[in-house]
Design an enzyme around this catalytic site. Structure first.
Site, PDB file in Angstrom:
ATOM      1  N   PRO A   2       0.805  -1.213  -0.095  1.00  0.00           N
ATOM      2  CA  PRO A   2      -0.077  -0.147  -0.278  1.00  0.00           C
ATOM      3  C   PRO A   2       0.624   1.585   0.010  1.00  0.00           C
ATOM      4  O   PRO A   2       1.862   1.129   0.494  1.00  0.00           O
ATOM      5  CB  PRO A   2      -0.606  -0.356   1.420  1.00  0.00           C
ATOM      6  CG  PRO A   2      -1.290  -1.662   1.761  1.00  0.00           C
ATOM      7  CD  PRO A   2       0.660  -1.942   1.881  1.00  0.00           C
ATOM      8  N   GLU A   3       1.065   2.331  -0.969  1.00  0.00           N
ATOM      9  CA  GLU A   3       1.397   3.508  -1.230  1.00  0.00           C
ATOM     10  C   GLU A   3       0.331   4.705  -1.456  1.00  0.00           C
ATOM     11  O   GLU A   3      -0.882   4.225  -1.687  1.00  0.00           O
ATOM     12  CB  GLU A   3       2.698   3.439  -1.885  1.00  0.00           C
ATOM     13  CG  GLU A   3       3.830   2.221  -1.918  1.00  0.00           C
ATOM     14  CD  GLU A   3       5.318   2.480  -2.171  1.00  0.00           C
ATOM     15  OE1 GLU A   3       5.415   3.898  -3.019  1.00  0.00           O
ATOM     16  OE2 GLU A   3       5.624   1.340  -2.272  1.00  0.00           O
ATOM     17  N   LYS A  51      -0.573   7.817   2.959  1.00  0.00           N
ATOM     18  CA  LYS A  51      -1.301   6.470   3.321  1.00  0.00           C
ATOM     19  C   LYS A  51      -2.949   6.572   4.190  1.00  0.00           C
ATOM     20  O   LYS A  51      -2.506   5.117   4.145  1.00  0.00           O
ATOM     21  CB  LYS A  51      -0.221   6.424   3.688  1.00  0.00           C
ATOM     22  CG  LYS A  51       1.347   6.086   2.837  1.00  0.00           C
ATOM     23  CD  LYS A  51       2.419   4.848   2.502  1.00  0.00           C
ATOM     24  CE  LYS A  51       2.961   5.308   3.392  1.00  0.00           C
ATOM     25  NZ  LYS A  51       4.594   4.645   3.015  1.00  0.00           N
ATOM     26  N   ARG A 256      14.386   1.261   7.237  1.00  0.00           N
ATOM     27  CA  ARG A 256      13.469   0.130   6.859  1.00  0.00           C
ATOM     28  C   ARG A 256      14.699  -0.375   5.640  1.00  0.00           C
ATOM     29  O   ARG A 256      15.628  -0.106   5.027  1.00  0.00           O
ATOM     30  CB  ARG A 256      12.765   1.193   4.463  1.00  0.00           C
ATOM     31  CG  ARG A 256      11.746   1.983   5.591  1.00  0.00           C
ATOM     32  CD  ARG A 256      10.491   1.251   5.734  1.00  0.00           C
ATOM     33  NE  ARG A 256       9.663   0.468   4.586  1.00  0.00           N
ATOM     34  CZ  ARG A 256       8.992   1.274   4.273  1.00  0.00           C
ATOM     35  NH1 ARG A 256       8.018   2.255   4.915  1.00  0.00           N
ATOM     36  NH2 ARG A 256       8.491   0.489   3.314  1.00  0.00           N
TER      37      ARG A 256
END
Ligand SMILES: [Zn+2]
Length: 270
Positions: A2-3, A51, A256
């Protein structure tokens, strides 16, 4: 993953399924909202902000200490959340049932939210407490690339690979688009923002890539929707670079992982 584009699409799905309709039932499977019943409430609109998903509702009468009728059901998809719309009686097949966090029913549709994060019901007038910190939304009506460049440039020593993910700079870029944009621009993810030659061009490319994937669930930055061909570097560790054949690398950057080609994206001058 999901972006911003996935969340934008999800907002449209909820708008089509629920928009303008009166809820005939609700079921929240999170402690904070367990006692909340939205039966009789009307869905005014469904919107995305970076988001974050904002489902705007009208209560049949004043609710809560503030006595307001306009409320927003907020959810965040992070890495693993999703909303799906079903016809009444259709089997909810998208994910296992234990991941369900919210169910909203109307006469014509059922919306099921899986693995939602930060689920909260707040007065619409207080939405800014949830999304006010966000930078300009890549897919929003208020998209403002000059403001994004200004925010990025305010922290010139931050690695560009982290700065693009910081939603306070711009809202909607996730790890996939970050990796792909930096590859396409030939920029190492470790390059300090202040040393990126064309910040405005980088920001503009991020916006174009997200916008190109609006309206479909498949995310591609290469122009191909064929499996295994949808990205240049993201998810392609040890596979040959599509430009130069060098093995794509994967390493941690901040909290990340990042993917990059060490030849096409040379290390920043130290
Ligand atoms: Zn390469």
């Amino acid at each position: 993953m999901p972006e911003g584009d996935t969340v934008w699409n999800t907002a449209r799905v909820l708008e089509r399924a629920l928009g303008g309709a009166r809820l005939t039932g609700s079921d929240f499977r999170v402690p904070r909202l367990a006692a909340t019943d939205l039966t009789g409430w009307t869905v005014r609109a469904s919107a995305s902000r970076g988001k974050h998903l904002l489902l705007r509702l009208a209560a049949p009468g004043p609710v809560g200490p503030a006595g307001v009728t306009d409320w927003t059901l907020h959810s965040h998809l992070r890495m693993d959340g999703a909303w799906r719309a079903y016809a009444p009686g259709e089997r909810w097949a998208a994910r296992p049932a234990h991941l369900i966090r919210a169910v909203l029913r109307t006469a014509g549709a059922v919306a099921v939210g899986y693995h939602l994060h930060e689920l909260a019901l707040v007065p619409t007038a207080e939405e800014h407490t949830l999304v006010g910190h966000l930078g300009p939304d890549l897919l929003g009506a208020d998209w403002d690339p000059a403001e994004v460049v200004r925010r990025l440039a305010a922290h010139p020593r931050a690695p560009i690979g982290e700065a693009l993910l910081d939603q306070r700079n711009l809202a909607g870029v996730g790890n996939l688009y970050k990796c792909e944009v930096l590859f396409l621009r030939g920029i190492s993810p470790w390059t300090p923002v202040g040393a990126v030659p064309d910040l405005a061009g980088t920001v503009a490319l991020a916006q174009r890539l997200l916008a190109a994937n609006r309206g479909r669930w498949a995310q591609s930055t290469t122009g191909s929707l064929h499996r295994g061909q949808t990205s240049y570097v993201y998810g392609r560790r040890a596979q040959p670079c599509r430009r130069c054949g060098t093995a794509i690398r994967k390493e941690e950057l901040g909290d990340r992982v990042t993917y990059w080609c060490p030849v096409c994206q040379p290390a920043p001058p130290s």
